[in-house]
Design an enzyme around this catalytic site. Structure first.
Site, PDB file in Angstrom:
ATOM      1  N   ASP A  50      37.955  36.273  43.733  1.00  0.00           N
ATOM      2  CA  ASP A  50      38.703  34.988  44.272  1.00  0.00           C
ATOM      3  C   ASP A  50      40.048  35.394  44.636  1.00  0.00           C
ATOM      4  O   ASP A  50      40.905  36.315  43.996  1.00  0.00           O
ATOM      5  CB  ASP A  50      38.412  33.703  43.226  1.00  0.00           C
ATOM      6  CG  ASP A  50      37.154  32.989  43.529  1.00  0.00           C
ATOM      7  OD1 ASP A  50      36.253  33.617  44.044  1.00  0.00           O
ATOM      8  OD2 ASP A  50      37.161  31.926  43.092  1.00  0.00           O
ATOM      9  N   HIS A  62      38.686  36.480  39.028  1.00  0.00           N
ATOM     10  CA  HIS A  62      40.155  36.535  39.606  1.00  0.00           C
ATOM     11  C   HIS A  62      40.919  37.837  38.855  1.00  0.00           C
ATOM     12  O   HIS A  62      42.055  37.685  38.855  1.00  0.00           O
ATOM     13  CB  HIS A  62      40.950  35.240  39.026  1.00  0.00           C
ATOM     14  CG  HIS A  62      40.151  34.065  39.499  1.00  0.00           C
ATOM     15  ND1 HIS A  62      38.915  33.677  38.697  1.00  0.00           N
ATOM     16  CD2 HIS A  62      40.414  33.189  40.510  1.00  0.00           C
ATOM     17  CE1 HIS A  62      38.790  32.483  39.319  1.00  0.00           C
ATOM     18  NE2 HIS A  62      39.423  32.146  40.314  1.00  0.00           N
TER      19      HIS A  62
END
Lengths: 273, 273
Positions: free
Chosen positions: B20, B220
């Site tokens: 992400d 992430h």
């Protein structure tokens, strides 16, 4: 009497030490904090523009940005002006493309949006200048001056426009705009093309030779982090940081009367009430 | 037959490993390159969105972005939609503010602009997902699905929407939208709230326990540089990078059939010619 005389600059060596391109990277912002000089201007379309903060130690203007010249970070206008962007929606990558394509109304709206945005973030904007000189197309410069006057903000006005390698046709209109602007000009000292290998000596020699006058020395100091090195000219930026951290350079800087744009703005507002 | 069956996923443990927030920092992009997994999605309003490049080793979608939740970097819409921004012209800083204020037409235009912009930069967009779930207001989700269908792009459709802490009133409309979307759902495994201190163990335990099915594991990962540490949750991002670099975690990942959104898109286009 000119503004500079009003401010007591006559016969003195006066220096605005100006940090360009603030906000473009974390590394540029960190160099600003590390050096501790107050004056610089912010590229508002950048993601890190608002990370500088603003307090009594800062003297921040808008570095009016109309180009996106790096492969990254890429910059977009705050406004949607179709004449300001390429097919992918970024600012034109070169100054001549801006001069060729920019609609004056769209450019004007973008300039105002950049000022409004920085101010809305709580930064007390002290001045305007033009990134890469993209705003020196005479009609854009005229609009910039008009916006600045309406907001009682100083604009950086170069005495030495012949050093800027502008198209000949810009010269007379620009001189007229600057003459009518009610804001005195100053001499730009641009460190950008100084040799990176011995920039310290260049600073000392150049500054030592300056005669009385009002100077705007512009530099691009940046910490050479991985992020900072994404800008192709990072070595020039590192060289500015190192030179401006050097005790010998600082000694020569100390021989000038330091000036901020906050002070210029204050005088300007008294002069043009 | 569903798309997953068509793709030979039945009875298998299938994993889309999804990075992400690409583009938000140089440090996030460097983690993507360092890990070497193909799939992720890009925050197009970020300055570094276009720094990733696109080739046969990448599988990049648009991480549809409607918030600017960090103090910096601050993000603005590509379009001028007044309902999408706060007083300073940035995206709303929280998801509920987006849900409260966003005009559906302005949100739709912004979503399309983000897709167009990444594509115009030469990235072959493989899918769409929604940053922070801001696009899960049912009418925005409906518009996102409609845009995706028109462009024959897969959208990440969570099976487990009850894990998303959405307002109750969103539930039935979202289920209807997903049912009608012609795109099968998958189970989201979100690493975000896993303990940063021992994320390696969490990855191994969590992945080991997954039964046959199609999973979208989102992480992430970011390199903990000075720039990267500007994001307040950088330790979670560093923990993802370390866990995904770990041989034990990689061994467990190796027990899954890896899937890319490029493959999903190809099947989707055959399924919905």
């Amino acid at each position: 009497m000119s503004l500079w005389e009003d401010m007591g600059c006559s016969g003195k060596r006066v220096l605005i030490l100006h940090h360009d391109d603030l906000g473009i990277t974390v590394a540029q912002n960190h160099a600003y904090r590390r050096l501790g000089f107050p004056t610089g201007s912010v590229m508002v379309p950048s993601g890190w523009a608002m990370a500088l903060g603003s307090d009594s130690t800062t003297d921040l203007g808008v570095h009016v940005t109309l180009t996106s010249e790096w492969a990254a970070p890429r910059l977009r206008p705050l406004t949607g002006g179709a004449s300001l962007v390429d097919a992918a929606g970024f600012f034109w990558s070169s100054v001549p493309e801006v001069w060729q394509h920019a609609d004056i109304e769209e450019a004007g709206r973008e300039i105002e949006a950049q000022i409004d945005s920085l101010a809305a973030w709580g930064v007390e904007v002290t001045h305007l200048d033009s990134h890469m000189g993209a705003g020196l197309r005479p009609d854009i410069a005229g609009r910039l001056v008009e916006i600045a006057r309406r907001r009682a903000l100083p604009v950086t006005m170069p005495e030495n426009i012949d050093d800027l390698a502008l198209p000949d046709v810009f010269r007379d209109p620009l001189l007229n705009i600057m003459r009518d602007a009610g804001m005195p000009r100053l001499t730009i000292v641009n460190t950008y093309d100084a040799p990176a290998a011995d920039r310290r000596t260049w600073y000392i020699d150049t500054l030592s030779q300056l005669r009385p006058g009002v100077y705007h020395l512009l530099h691009h100091a940046q910490v050479p982090t991985t992020e900072g090195r994404q800008l192709g000219d990072w070595e020039k930026r590192q060289a500015d940081l190192e030179a401006l951290s050097d005790p010998g350079v600082r000694r020569v800087l100390g021989e000038f009367l330091p000036l901020t744009y906050a002070e210029v703005r204050k005088a300007y507002r008294q002069y043009h009430p």
